[in-house]
Write an enzyme that holds these catalytic residues in place. Structure first.
Site, PDB file in Angstrom:
ATOM      1  N   PHE A  21     -12.198 -17.798  35.399  1.00  0.00           N
ATOM      2  CA  PHE A  21     -11.617 -17.489  34.098  1.00  0.00           C
ATOM      3  C   PHE A  21     -12.209 -16.188  33.563  1.00  0.00           C
ATOM      4  O   PHE A  21     -13.422 -15.961  33.653  1.00  0.00           O
ATOM      5  CB  PHE A  21     -11.883 -18.626  33.111  1.00  0.00           C
ATOM      6  CG  PHE A  21     -10.877 -18.688  32.016  1.00  0.00           C
ATOM      7  CD1 PHE A  21      -9.621 -19.250  32.225  1.00  0.00           C
ATOM      8  CD2 PHE A  21     -11.172 -18.167  30.764  1.00  0.00           C
ATOM      9  CE1 PHE A  21      -8.673 -19.283  31.204  1.00  0.00           C
ATOM     10  CE2 PHE A  21     -10.233 -18.200  29.740  1.00  0.00           C
ATOM     11  CZ  PHE A  21      -8.982 -18.764  29.962  1.00  0.00           C
ATOM     12  N   ASP A  74      -1.320 -15.865  36.470  1.00  0.00           N
ATOM     13  CA  ASP A  74      -2.134 -16.961  36.982  1.00  0.00           C
ATOM     14  C   ASP A  74      -1.276 -17.808  37.915  1.00  0.00           C
ATOM     15  O   ASP A  74      -1.165 -17.512  39.103  1.00  0.00           O
ATOM     16  CB  ASP A  74      -2.701 -17.737  35.781  1.00  0.00           C
ATOM     17  CG  ASP A  74      -3.696 -18.796  36.175  1.00  0.00           C
ATOM     18  OD1 ASP A  74      -4.336 -18.655  37.228  1.00  0.00           O
ATOM     19  OD2 ASP A  74      -3.849 -19.785  35.436  1.00  0.00           O
ATOM     20  N   ASP A 110      -0.702  -9.776  30.531  1.00  0.00           N
ATOM     21  CA  ASP A 110      -2.145  -9.591  30.712  1.00  0.00           C
ATOM     22  C   ASP A 110      -2.587 -10.021  32.102  1.00  0.00           C
ATOM     23  O   ASP A 110      -3.237  -9.280  32.824  1.00  0.00           O
ATOM     24  CB  ASP A 110      -2.944 -10.329  29.614  1.00  0.00           C
ATOM     25  CG  ASP A 110      -2.602 -11.811  29.480  1.00  0.00           C
ATOM     26  OD1 ASP A 110      -1.657 -12.277  30.154  1.00  0.00           O
ATOM     27  OD2 ASP A 110      -3.278 -12.505  28.698  1.00  0.00           O
TER      28      ASP A 110
HETATM   29  P1  IMP Z   1       0.773 -18.285  34.170  1.00  0.00           P
HETATM   30  O1  IMP Z   1       2.068 -18.635  33.503  1.00  0.00           O
HETATM   31  O2  IMP Z   1       0.104 -19.492  34.779  1.00  0.00           O
HETATM   32  O3  IMP Z   1       0.876 -17.145  35.131  1.00  0.00           O
HETATM   33  O4  IMP Z   1      -0.224 -17.951  33.030  1.00  0.00           O
HETATM   34  C1  IMP Z   1      -0.300 -16.789  32.437  1.00  0.00           C
HETATM   35  C2  IMP Z   1      -1.034 -16.925  31.120  1.00  0.00           C
HETATM   36  O5  IMP Z   1      -2.152 -17.822  31.170  1.00  0.00           O
HETATM   37  C3  IMP Z   1      -1.616 -15.578  30.798  1.00  0.00           C
HETATM   38  O6  IMP Z   1      -0.701 -14.808  30.111  1.00  0.00           O
HETATM   39  C4  IMP Z   1      -2.842 -15.950  29.984  1.00  0.00           C
HETATM   40  O7  IMP Z   1      -2.477 -16.076  28.629  1.00  0.00           O
HETATM   41  C5  IMP Z   1      -3.284 -17.284  30.509  1.00  0.00           C
HETATM   42  N1  IMP Z   1      -4.407 -17.145  31.468  1.00  0.00           N
HETATM   43  C6  IMP Z   1      -4.411 -17.406  32.774  1.00  0.00           C
HETATM   44  N2  IMP Z   1      -5.600 -17.156  33.357  1.00  0.00           N
HETATM   45  C7  IMP Z   1      -6.394 -16.699  32.368  1.00  0.00           C
HETATM   46  C8  IMP Z   1      -7.768 -16.224  32.331  1.00  0.00           C
HETATM   47  O8  IMP Z   1      -8.502 -16.162  33.333  1.00  0.00           O
HETATM   48  N3  IMP Z   1      -8.202 -15.837  31.116  1.00  0.00           N
HETATM   49  C9  IMP Z   1      -7.437 -15.854  29.976  1.00  0.00           C
HETATM   50  N4  IMP Z   1      -6.160 -16.272  29.978  1.00  0.00           N
HETATM   51  C10 IMP Z   1      -5.637 -16.691  31.158  1.00  0.00           C
HETATM   52 MG    MG Z   2      -0.663 -14.178  28.175  1.00  0.00          MG
END
Ligand code: IMP
Ligand code: MG
Length: 170
Positions: free
Chosen positions: A146, A96, A93
């Site tokens: 967010f 981040d 999705d």
């Molecule tokens: P990462 O491992 O830090 O890249 O995080 C990825 C996961 O964090 C995504 O798959 C989302 O489930 C969650 N996430 C990060 N930012 C957001 C946001 O702005 N809204 C909702 N979920 C988020």
């Molecule tokens: Mg996710």
């Protein structure tokens, strides 16, 4: 909490149509698309139904985001398929910190996948410590605010919105 529309349903679907064309042009038959649950479920279904050729699907789930970007990730649901020798497209999705995608890319490469590429609906380049460049990305966000909707949640709320909203906590 204040919510405001960031991308409409129409804008998102148009962007996904573009991605599906791009991906279909890059691959022949035999692509295994892996949905990163839960957040990618809506993006995933809209994407795979627009792709050409013999597209297979599988699902994976990684321990949920808990605000600790440096935290160790855990595999909560593993794939069914053997990935050895296959071309894999990880469908996420939002990227981040980049931790989830880096973890899964390493895991699947380690299992002998022929290639592992990443498609995401959203990328937050400003949030990434270790740079992760998605191979296919619908929207690159200008800030690290967010967002919710179209599969993305805030504490399990708002996943089923057909559009995406920005939430502010001030
Ligand atoms: P990462 O491992 O830090 O890249 O995080 C990825 C996961 O964090 C995504 O798959 C989302 O489930 C969650 N996430 C990060 N930012 C957001 C946001 O702005 N809204 C909702 N979920 C988020
Ligand atoms: Mg996710």
């Amino acid at each position: 909490m204040k919510r405001s529309v960031l991308y409409t349903h129409e804008q998102i679907i148009k962007a996904i149509e573009g991605l599906a064309k791009e991906i279909s042009a890059d691959y022949g038959d035999g692509l295994l698309c892996v949905c990163v649950l839960k957040g990618a479920f809506m993006f995933f279904s809209e994407l795979v139904k627009r792709m050409d050729g013999d597209v297979r699907v599988d699902f994976v789930r990684v321990s949920s985001y808990n605000g600790n970007k440096a935290g160790t990730l855990k595999l909560l649901l593993d794939l069914n398929e053997d990935v050895a020798g296959k071309d894999i497209l990880l469908v996420e999705d939002i990227i981040d910190s980049g931790a989830t995608v880096s973890y899964l890319t390493k895991l699947l490469s380690g299992r002998g996948a022929r290639s592992v590429k990443v498609a995401c609906l959203f990328n937050k380049p400003l949030s990434q410590k270790t740079k992760v460049t998605p191979d296919y990305c619908a929207f690159s966000l200008k800030n690290d605010n967010f967002i919710v909707g179209f599969g993305l949640d805030y504490d399990e709320q708002f996943r089923c919105l057909d559009h995406v909203e920005e939430v502010r906590f001030d």
